[in-house]
Design an enzyme around this catalytic site. Structure first.
Site, PDB file in Angstrom:
ATOM      1  N   ARG A  90       0.845  -1.188   0.000  1.00  0.00           N
ATOM      2  CA  ARG A  90       0.000   0.000   0.000  1.00  0.00           C
ATOM      3  C   ARG A  90       0.882   1.240   0.000  1.00  0.00           C
ATOM      4  O   ARG A  90       0.591   2.220   0.667  1.00  0.00           O
ATOM      5  CB  ARG A  90      -0.915  -0.001   1.241  1.00  0.00           C
ATOM      6  CG  ARG A  90      -1.668  -1.292   1.501  1.00  0.00           C
ATOM      7  CD  ARG A  90      -2.693  -1.612   0.448  1.00  0.00           C
ATOM      8  NE  ARG A  90      -3.305  -2.917   0.690  1.00  0.00           N
ATOM      9  CZ  ARG A  90      -2.783  -4.062   0.270  1.00  0.00           C
ATOM     10  NH1 ARG A  90      -1.652  -4.065  -0.422  1.00  0.00           N
ATOM     11  NH2 ARG A  90      -3.392  -5.208   0.538  1.00  0.00           N
ATOM     12  N   ARG A  96       3.317   5.484   3.563  1.00  0.00           N
ATOM     13  CA  ARG A  96       3.494   4.195   4.241  1.00  0.00           C
ATOM     14  C   ARG A  96       4.840   3.618   3.768  1.00  0.00           C
ATOM     15  O   ARG A  96       4.945   3.054   2.704  1.00  0.00           O
ATOM     16  CB  ARG A  96       2.338   3.265   3.897  1.00  0.00           C
ATOM     17  CG  ARG A  96       2.205   2.129   4.916  1.00  0.00           C
ATOM     18  CD  ARG A  96       1.076   1.216   4.552  1.00  0.00           C
ATOM     19  NE  ARG A  96      -0.228   1.697   4.989  1.00  0.00           N
ATOM     20  CZ  ARG A  96      -1.303   0.888   5.048  1.00  0.00           C
ATOM     21  NH1 ARG A  96      -1.183  -0.378   4.711  1.00  0.00           N
ATOM     22  NH2 ARG A  96      -2.455   1.349   5.437  1.00  0.00           N
ATOM     23  N   ASP A 153      -9.443  -2.027  10.565  1.00  0.00           N
ATOM     24  CA  ASP A 153      -8.552  -1.047  11.212  1.00  0.00           C
ATOM     25  C   ASP A 153      -9.296  -0.082  12.113  1.00  0.00           C
ATOM     26  O   ASP A 153      -8.715   0.560  12.980  1.00  0.00           O
ATOM     27  CB  ASP A 153      -7.841  -0.215  10.123  1.00  0.00           C
ATOM     28  CG  ASP A 153      -6.579  -0.894   9.632  1.00  0.00           C
ATOM     29  OD1 ASP A 153      -6.181  -0.627   8.475  1.00  0.00           O
ATOM     30  OD2 ASP A 153      -6.026  -1.707  10.400  1.00  0.00           O
TER      31      ASP A 153
END
Ligand code: NOJ
Length: 795
Positions: free
Chosen positions: A340, A350, A489
């Protein structure tokens, strides 16, 4: 509205109207050099990391600018256009354009003013530079003088955020040089250079196959006071041969082409992070531009079409075929490589691999390249902490055996991840199982692999520690605590809140582990008792007759009870009750029916319903999203894959395929303005019925949807279910299908599979005929397979 079509023969998506609702993109390159290019040549490039190795600028969430631009100028009239429709954007009734997005290459073919241009963007196999091959053809009956300008906008720093926000530093560290056939950008030129005077931070933009007529390394000089639609240098017909010293560097090179009627010419712009010596060598290598490019393109296509070759299906549904054969498969490789980390939505922040995401992504390519999958699996096993949990974020620079963990501030500071997820390491079980089943390589379980921080253990030991981590992090009901998050999440249940999703994952892990530890009767006894006890808790505490609840809050209150006003039905506990083999056949029927009734929409199943508005709890962070969006009642696309698999495992072919079609990108090809993002790749989520934009999809390319829907299609609908002993072929398909065929390579052996559904059933085949010999449906032992096999599955 339709903007293009699938060319399955070429394995391309061809965009015939470049005015797409969003920048429809493609990926070029490899883990060492990545590039994203859009239908209008927008996008950016990076070395290894989009966050720390950024070469080209790109303004996210804006006008799909800047990009890899080719401007063409008619020297007689001064009229100019771009070889991609934007940025100049000539009226589409006078400008023809086709963008061919293929497997790691993109070609934009345009016609305007009697000139056809073909611009091919790709990164050669194994290379860390990119090529923009430009071919021009004079379609008129008179000589034409055309100026060609290539433009790219360098970052001033490889750290994306530095270039973006720390201007008081980054605006004063670069300069450009011109070296005959290329521009070179220097960054911190005098900061500890190597003995040969280079720094390794240099970037080049070069031209091969034509002579540089003019150049500039100054963005402001190339653009003037204009934007990319009418850059001053192009208006003027030449660059001013200026170079930047501080400020904003760019690569802008011009060459002139005189074309007789029907004549063609080919040249190539080249880009990369290379020293002056490496850059010269690369540019010289493309002197025979057309030949070199054609050879490299064939190599690239041969590699990628080879990676996709292990499975080819031909069913009555062309969209299904193209997604399984080409686009979903290719997307699986892209998530496998880029996790990602870099897209037009993930800006590169990220800086590493999410543990669950990466282990899930491995599943998507398992049936196509199991040995490549094993390498990443071994890497992720080495990112497991000695006590069994997965490192929430695994750095690109991961050094097994020497890594800090969330227990240490240094790790939290470096990654921003303060604690463990309850599910991360549990994804190892289905992934290790799929690898062993696809290859038969049971010896892998005895392979020694270090843990992230300390200790070394066999794969089997790694899995035992994962079970031990879950079993030492249970909540008051004896179910796994949700910890920082489970798959969702936005669901933070902490050490006391408990997750039904994780409980079913743990149950599945225990089932798989029994098979892997068959020679350890004591441990198998422990696994049996633990599984039985867990299932007892699930049935007594979590089953409400027509659904499983989502879990328990830290204060013990039930999440997802049918008595609740909001969030009273959650999709994943239902799918995973079936996938884990925890649900009985009756329970499976009931919960899947409830899921369909309460959660299904024309665009797929919503992740839970009704969305949170008023009755949320602290750990329900999805409340932050608008109802019908993402985890707050949106159609999260990854769980569609689990729902497809669950329905298929129950033999519900009609509904399994219905769920595929509802959220499949290709299903929106003629309704692209609703979907907005690409119709050839999965997005992360689709807005649900509570949104005024139901059906609109978001977060393209880098999503776990790719691998999970791929597994739902291959193991579920197609029914290709390898086991350590062999392979079961148990399709779950629409009743109206007469049948279909599959060409599959299984452990190096060719399987020519014909599914005969003249009985028009939707699942649970009656028998199998292997090389002319009839047998009961079920697992075909691998040792009964020949090099080539004819298999008929009679539904
Ligand atoms: C996206 C994250 O990448 C993934 O890890 C998570 O499972 C889903 N969001 C659901 O929250």
């Amino acid at each position: 509205m339709n903007y293009g079509y699938f060319d399955e023969k070429a394995r391309e998506y061809v965009i015939t109207n470049p005015n797409t609702p969003a920048p429809w993109a493609n990926y070029l390159g490899s883990p060492d050099y990545g590039a994203i290019v859009t239908v209008n040549a927008g996008g950016y490039s990076f070395v290894k990391s989009g966050a720390a190795g950024r070469i080209l600028r790109y303004t996210f969430n804006q006008f799909d600018e800047p990009g890899r631009y080719i401007y063409l100028r008619d020297e007689e009239t001064g009229d100019f256009w771009s070889a991609s429709w934007k940025p100049v954007a000539k009226p589409l009734d006078t400008y023809k354009s086709e963008c061919h997005h293929g497997t790691s290459y993109t070609e934009i073919i345009s016609e305007y003013n009697g000139i056809r241009s073909r611009v091919l963007y790709y990164v050669p196999m194994g290379a860390t530079h990119e090529v923009w091959r430009v071919s021009l053809e004079n379609l008129t009956d008179r000589e034409r003088k055309i100026s060609v300008f290539g433009y790219c906008e360098f970052t001033t720093e490889s750290l994306y955020t530095q270039d973006l926000v720390n201007l008081q530093y980054t605006q004063f560290i670069t300069k450009t040089e011109f070296h005959d056939t290329f521009l070179l950008e220097q960054i911190n030129e005098f900061n500890y250079p190597r003995p040969d005077g280079t720094t390794g931070r240099e970037r080049f933009f070069g031209l091969a196959g034509a002579k540089v007529a003019s150049y500039t390394g100054r963005r402001e000089q190339f653009l003037g006071r204009s934007r990319f639609d009418k850059p001053q240098a192009v208006v003027d017909g030449k660059c001013d041969n200026s170079l930047n010293y501080n400020g904003n560097p760019c690569g802008a090179l011009q060459f002139s082409a005189a074309l007789k009627p029907g004549e063609k010419t080919t040249a190539a712009f080249l880009l990369g992070q290379k020293t002056v010596f490496e850059a010269k060598e690369i540019v010289d290598r493309y002197a025979q531009t057309a030949e070199t490019v054609d050879k490299e393109l064939q190599e690239l296509i041969a590699y990628w079409h080879g990676e996709l070759a292990n499975l080819k299906i031909t069913t009555p549904d062309k969209n299904f075929d193209t997604m399984v054969n080409t686009w979903n498969a290719f997307q699986c490789f892209i998530t496998f490589v880029w996790s990602r980390a870099a897209s037009l939505m993930y800006c590169g922040e990220r800086n590493g691999y999410g543990y669950r995401d990466t282990v899930q992504d491995i599943q998507g390519i398992m049936h196509l390249d199991p040995e490549l999958a094993r390498q990443q699996l071994t890497f992720m096993l080495s990112a497991q902490v000695h006590h069994g949990a997965g490192l929430p974020l695994v750095k690109f620079t991961h050094n097994a055996g020497h890594e800090d963990t969330p227990e240490q501030d240094s790790y939290v500071k470096a990654t921003g991840h303060p604690s463990y997820r309850a599910d991360d390491a549990l994804w190892l079980f289905p992934t290790v199982y799929k690898y062993i089943a696809e290859t038969g390589n049971t010896a892998y379980l005895d392979e020694e692999i270090p843990f992230a921080d300390k200790d070394v253990g066999t794969v089997r030991e790694h899995l035992k520690r994962a079970i031990n981590f879950s079993m030492t992090h249970l909540g008051p009901h004896g179910m796994p605590a949700g910890l920082h998050a489970d798959w969702n999440d936005c669901l933070q249940l902490g050490a006391k809140g408990e997750s039904t999703f994780v409980a079913f994952q743990l149950y599945y892990a225990l089932i798989i582990m029994k098979e892997f530890c068959a020679n350890e009767p004591e441990y198998v006894k422990y696994l049996d008792e633990t599984a039985e006890n867990l299932l007892k808790i699930l049935n007594e505490q979590c089953f409400e007759g027509d659904r499983f609840i989502r879990g328990f809050r830290e204060d013990g209150v039930v999440i997802g009870s049918k008595k609740d006003n909001e969030a009273n039905m959650w999709l994943n506990p239902q799918s995973w009750a079936v996938i884990s083999r925890g649900a009985t056949a009756e329970q499976a029927e009931a919960i899947l029916n409830t899921a369909c009734e309460k959660l299904n929409t024309p665009y797929g199943l919503e992740v839970m319903q009704p969305s949170y508005r008023y009755e949320y709890f602290e750990g329900a962070r999805m409340r932050l999203f608008n109802p019908g969006t993402k985890e707050n009642g949106g159609i999260f696309c990854q769980p569609q894959g689990w729902a497809i698999l669950a329905e298929a495992l129950c033999g519900h072919g009609n509904r399994a395929f219905q769920y595929f079609q509802e959220s499949s990108p290709a299903s929106f090809n003629d309704d692209a303005d609703r979907r907005v993002i690409e119709p050839y790749v999965h997005g992360q989520f689709i807005e649900g019925h509570e949104s005024p934009f139901a059906g609109r999809s978001h977060v393209h390319w880098l999503t776990g949807t790719a691998s999970t829907v791929m597994v739902g299609c291959v193991e579920g609908i197609l029914g290709l279910r390898p086991t350590p002993a062999g392979i079961e072929i148990s399709p779950a398909i629409p009743q109206e299908w007469d049948g279909f065929t599959m060409e599959k390579v299984f452990r190096g052996k060719k399987l020519h599979i014909t599914v005969d559904n003249s009985a028009h059933k939707e699942g649970k085949p009656a028998k199998v005929i292997l090389n002319g010999v009839e047998r009961a449906a079920g697992v075909i032992p691998a040792d009964e397979l020949r090099e080539e096999n004819d298999i008929t599955v009679v539904m």
